[in-house]
Structures are given as C-alpha cells and as structure tokens.
Design an enzyme around this catalytic site. Structure first.
Site, PDB file in Angstrom:
ATOM      1  CB  CYS A  61      -4.349  -1.744   4.575  1.00 48.42           C
ATOM      2  SG  CYS A  61      -3.420  -1.295   6.070  1.00 48.42           S
ATOM      3  CD  GLU A 103      -2.790   1.061   2.527  1.00 46.98           C
ATOM      4  OE1 GLU A 103      -3.904   1.607   2.468  1.00 46.98           O
ATOM      5  OE2 GLU A 103      -2.372   0.479   3.548  1.00 46.98           O
ATOM      6  CE  LYS A 157      -7.640   0.711   3.469  1.00 42.88           C
ATOM      7  NZ  LYS A 157      -6.497   1.398   4.124  1.00 42.88           N
TER       8      LYS A 157
END
Length: 264
Positions: free
Chosen positions: A153, A40, A113
C-alpha cells in the site's frame, strides 16, 4: 506464468473474510493462475484500528495462516497473502505482514510493511502508527523462477524501496487505498513503478464500501513493464488475471536498457 490480483471488500467478520478469500483463490486456480495475491487486510477491516490487536497471530500459528497454507497446498498456488496482523514485540502493536506460501503450503517469505500511512484532510483521518510497528527490510522471493519483490500500500509512494528490488521481474503491492487518494494516485503510481523498474506489477486491493463506512478505491490490476494495464477490477469482489511474459520483459529491458544506465 499466469497471475491473479484478487479484490475484496473485507469486513469485521474474520471467518467470512477467510471464506471469501478462499473462494477467490479457487476462482484464480480455476482460471489457470499459478500465483495469486490477496489485498491488504484481506482478513479484517474492522470498526476500529485496535481490532487488529485482538486477532493478531504469532508467526506460524492461527486460522489465517492455516487457511493460506492449506489453500496454497490444495490449489497448487503461490499465494501472496495480502496482509494480516502478526504479533509484534510490544503488546500494543502489531506488524502489518505479507506472508508468501509456496504450492507445497510452505511459508517461504515474510515482509512487514515499512512505511506507515498517515492522512488528514479535515474529513478523513488515518494514522497507522497508532497500532502498527513498522518493518525494516525489503523482502524478495522466487516463485518458480519469477523473482518477486514485496511491498504494501503506502510503500508505493517510496520508489527507493522498489529500486532495492531491481532487477525483480514482478513487484507485488497488496493495498487498501482510500477512495480519496486512490482516485488520484493509485494507477499513476503503479504504472510509474512498473515503468521505472521495467517489471510487472501485481496490485490486489480492497475495493468498495466496508461495513465500518470506509470506502476503498479498488482497481486491482496487473501492469506490464511498459506501463500497460493488462487487467483491472474497478470495484467489488473480483479477479484481475494476466500473463507474465518473459519475452515481453526481455524486449522492454533490451530496447530501453534503463536499468543498466543507472548512475546512483
């Protein structure tokens, strides 16, 4: 297929970060990897959240996307391009986007995301919603017959996303976990996602102390469908390289057919 999770300690200099990413991609190819995944924000961990706005690229244009496409083509790699900021519909927001490039250099998948991180323990405070616009849909792609589901994440804490990917063979989790949360939860959650979905997990991460003072947990790793950690890089730049073995995947799913036993 041999796969590589690439660990970086990115800073505010985009050009330096792109150079480091290219160097790691070359190292992955030299070790025989056919698929490599960057962490990321491989391109930038700046001084302030708003720094992402200044370097955000429109989809299909810009030096960050050009580097990924060129590296994929020249190195013959499937590249999961960690995340980079892609312009959103509103000018004060960006998407935290994973772009996937095939060995021909073609962009073949995009994932934004979905879950935005917020944390405040009195000493550290984060709120991604200040500058990010959340994605809305899971994305999977085929890498040479290896069905791969994308996440980023904080998504790791939401198992329903990964259930939507079943029966993918590989789950990708580029991350920049904080040291505080990563120390307690990173490996635990990665192994849980691998076990419950009976899939390999590739988890490239940021790992070290960044110029802005932030410390990320690192421990980039590859986990097999039985929850075994096959390769790990604790801290600093490096590569976690391992083999995705179709026979091992089939064995795990046959001896314990949990995916077939789902009721919901």
């Amino acid at each position: 297929m041999k796969i590589a999770a690439l660990q970086m300690v990115s800073g505010p200099d985009v050009a330096a970060n792109l150079s480091a990413a290219r160097r790691l991609l070359e190292a992955a190819a030299a070790q025989g990897a056919q698929l490599a995944a960057l962490p990321e924000y491989f391109c930038l961990i700046g001084q302030h959240d708003g720094d992402k706005l200044a370097i955000a690229e429109p989809l299909g244009e810009g030096p960050m996307q050009a580097m990924l496409a060129q590296a994929a083509r020249e190195l013959g790699l499937w590249i999961i391009g960690g995340t980079l900021p892609i312009r959103a519909a509103t000018p004060d927001r960006v998407r935290n986007t994973t772009l996937v490039f095939s060995p021909s250099g073609e962009q073949v998948a995009r994932y934004d995301k979905m879950h935005l991180f917020a944390f405040d323990n009195g000493r550290e405070s984060y709120d991604e919603a200040r500058v990010l616009e959340a994605g809305s849909a899971p994305t999977a792609f085929d890498a040479g017959g290896l069905r791969t589901g994308l996440s980023v994440c904080y998504d790791l804490r939401f198992p329903e996303l990964y259930r939507a990917y079943a029966p993918c063979e590989l789950l990708a989790v580029p991350a920049a976990f904080t040291y505080t949360t990563g120390e307690k939860h990173w490996e635990l959650l990665l192994r849980a996602r691998a076990v419950e979905n009976q899939a390999y997990v590739i988890a490239p991460a940021q790992g070290g102390t960044h110029p802005n003072g932030r410390r990320t947990w690192g421990h980039s790793m590859v986990v097999d469908p039985w929850g075994e950690v096959l390769a790990v890089v604790p801290e600093g730049e490096g590569l976690a390289v391992a083999e995705v073995d179709p026979a091992r995947l089939a064995q795990v799913r046959q001896q314990l057919p949990a995916l077939a036993h789902r009721r919901l």
